[in-house]
Enzyme design. Sequence first.
Site, short mmCIF file in Angstrom:
data_model
loop_
_atom_site.label_atom_id
_atom_site.label_comp_id
_atom_site.label_asym_id
_atom_site.label_seq_id
_atom_site.Cartn_x
_atom_site.Cartn_y
_atom_site.Cartn_z
N CYS A 251 4.35 -9.17 -28.09
CA CYS A 251 4.98 -9.19 -26.76
C CYS A 251 3.97 -8.56 -25.80
O CYS A 251 4.13 -7.42 -25.37
CB CYS A 251 6.30 -8.43 -26.75
SG CYS A 251 7.52 -9.05 -27.92
N ALA A 252 2.94 -9.32 -25.47
CA ALA A 252 1.70 -8.73 -24.96
C ALA A 252 1.69 -8.40 -23.48
O ALA A 252 0.88 -7.58 -23.05
CB ALA A 252 0.52 -9.65 -25.27
N ALA A 253 2.50 -9.06 -22.67
CA ALA A 253 2.43 -8.82 -21.23
C ALA A 253 2.79 -7.37 -20.90
O ALA A 253 3.67 -6.80 -21.56
CB ALA A 253 3.36 -9.78 -20.50
N GLY A 255 -0.52 -6.90 -20.80
CA GLY A 255 -1.81 -7.07 -21.44
C GLY A 255 -2.64 -5.82 -21.62
O GLY A 255 -3.72 -5.87 -22.22
N GLY A 256 -2.18 -4.69 -21.13
CA GLY A 256 -2.98 -3.48 -21.20
C GLY A 256 -3.24 -3.00 -22.62
O GLY A 256 -4.34 -2.55 -22.95
N LYS A 257 -2.23 -3.10 -23.48
CA LYS A 257 -2.41 -2.62 -24.86
C LYS A 257 -3.32 -3.57 -25.63
O LYS A 257 -4.14 -3.13 -26.45
CB LYS A 257 -1.05 -2.46 -25.53
CG LYS A 257 -0.16 -1.44 -24.81
CD LYS A 257 1.21 -1.37 -25.43
CE LYS A 257 2.13 -0.48 -24.61
NZ LYS A 257 2.51 -1.10 -23.31
N ASP A 273 3.33 -14.18 -25.29
CA ASP A 273 4.41 -13.81 -24.39
C ASP A 273 5.25 -15.05 -24.14
O ASP A 273 4.73 -16.18 -24.14
CB ASP A 273 3.91 -13.23 -23.06
CG ASP A 273 5.03 -12.48 -22.34
OD1 ASP A 273 5.21 -11.28 -22.62
OD2 ASP A 273 5.75 -13.10 -21.53
N ASP A 301 7.67 -17.73 -28.18
CA ASP A 301 8.70 -16.76 -28.51
C ASP A 301 8.32 -16.09 -29.82
O ASP A 301 8.31 -16.73 -30.88
CB ASP A 301 10.05 -17.46 -28.63
CG ASP A 301 11.19 -16.52 -28.98
OD1 ASP A 301 10.94 -15.31 -29.15
OD2 ASP A 301 12.34 -16.99 -29.08
N CYS A 373 9.10 1.75 -24.57
CA CYS A 373 9.07 2.77 -23.51
C CYS A 373 10.49 3.21 -23.19
O CYS A 373 10.87 3.38 -22.04
CB CYS A 373 8.33 2.27 -22.28
SG CYS A 373 8.99 0.76 -21.54
#
Length: 432
Positions: A251-253, A255-257, A273, A301, A373
């Site tokens: 679930c990349a968006a 994209g920072g990680k 994503d 998905d 988070c």
Amino acid sequence: MTPGAAPRALAARILAAVLGGRSLKAELAARLDTLRDPRDRALVEAMCFAALRRHPRYAHVLSTWMAKPLGRADAQVQALLVLGLAQLDALAMPPHAAIAATAEAARLLDRPRHVGLVNALLRRATREPLPASADPAVASAHPRWLLDALQADWGADAAAIVEANRAPAPMWLRVNARRVGRDAYRQRLADAGIEAAPAAELGDALVLAEPLAPTRLPDWGEGHVSVQDGSAQQVADALEVADGTRVLDACAAPGGKAAHLLERARVALTALDVDAQRVRRIGSGLERLGLAAGVDLRTADAADPTAWWDGEPYDAVLLDAPCSATGVVRRQPDILVHRRARDIDAVVALQARLLDALWPTLRVGGRLLYATCSVLRRENALQVEAFLAHTPRMRAVPLDARFGRADGPGRQRLPGEHGMDGFFYALMQRVD
């Protein structure tokens, strides 16, 4: 026109839209560029954040002082009044300037008949204490369901979480180790008159003394640095990928990680994503950092691997799961307006579905990092405990105290601890 009226009118439009259901981040992104002066843009952001962090309190003040509430057609005037109170109370701005500019902003909202009302109410706020409320949800500006959940999960720490949520967050930077060392970049900041300090136990992190627009950072356009909270940066520390590792960011968006993992090691990365526009933004971010080459970006998905997985197992999977975002309220105060108790059931079900779908994509010995988070135990420790209970092929891998307090199979950092956002980490390994 009174100086300062235009940014206050814009802030009222933004705040009214957010209170009507829009995202604060989306509204700021869409509207701030209409202001040329960066000081005006900073003022709009500061006012909107302050107003949302205390909105129930200011709404209570207005309902107490106004004999008749404003109608729906005057939602922007109502927002303007809340912003005026935020300027005088939370931001402690000089009253003469704040009141005059806020009252005149009513004209720019096509409500000239309300100039006098705005002026009178804000002047009253300089003469009298703001009326208090005995309702904890009003006094804390946190919805009752969230107060109850925090109390149930964290007991004596609940009050500290609420207080941290009401405070501005520091601006964290992540230095791109592929381009420059942290100490060298800190010197570049100093040469530009920007004060920054390194963060203990975070090898790529700097914390700015004062926030500023990212584009003002040295070599921003060249990809030498990114903005990312320390808690989010610790994901790369927990997953510990090495060169040659095959990695899935499920679930990349935004994209920072994913970018941080690529800065740390030369990995074969697949980033997913479900939203095509967010996938494009991931690509743009990786391009700026010089990391896009070889990355497999897909709109898919993650809960349906049959649609995107080629069957070759991954060495590491990052599931930065969709969540309530209750650990980042200080950065996204509209969460307090938009989130409902009933939302948690849906997000907990989605997290469980993602965990069940993704662990089979690991090789034996491969690791999955589950992160959110959130500060709600249903999404975090209890979620992972339930997953491990019905998935005997996965076991918990201990993380040390760098990642927060122990909580079930993982570690929880609460908002504000070591200056970071609230975050949960649970590392697991496939053992069959």
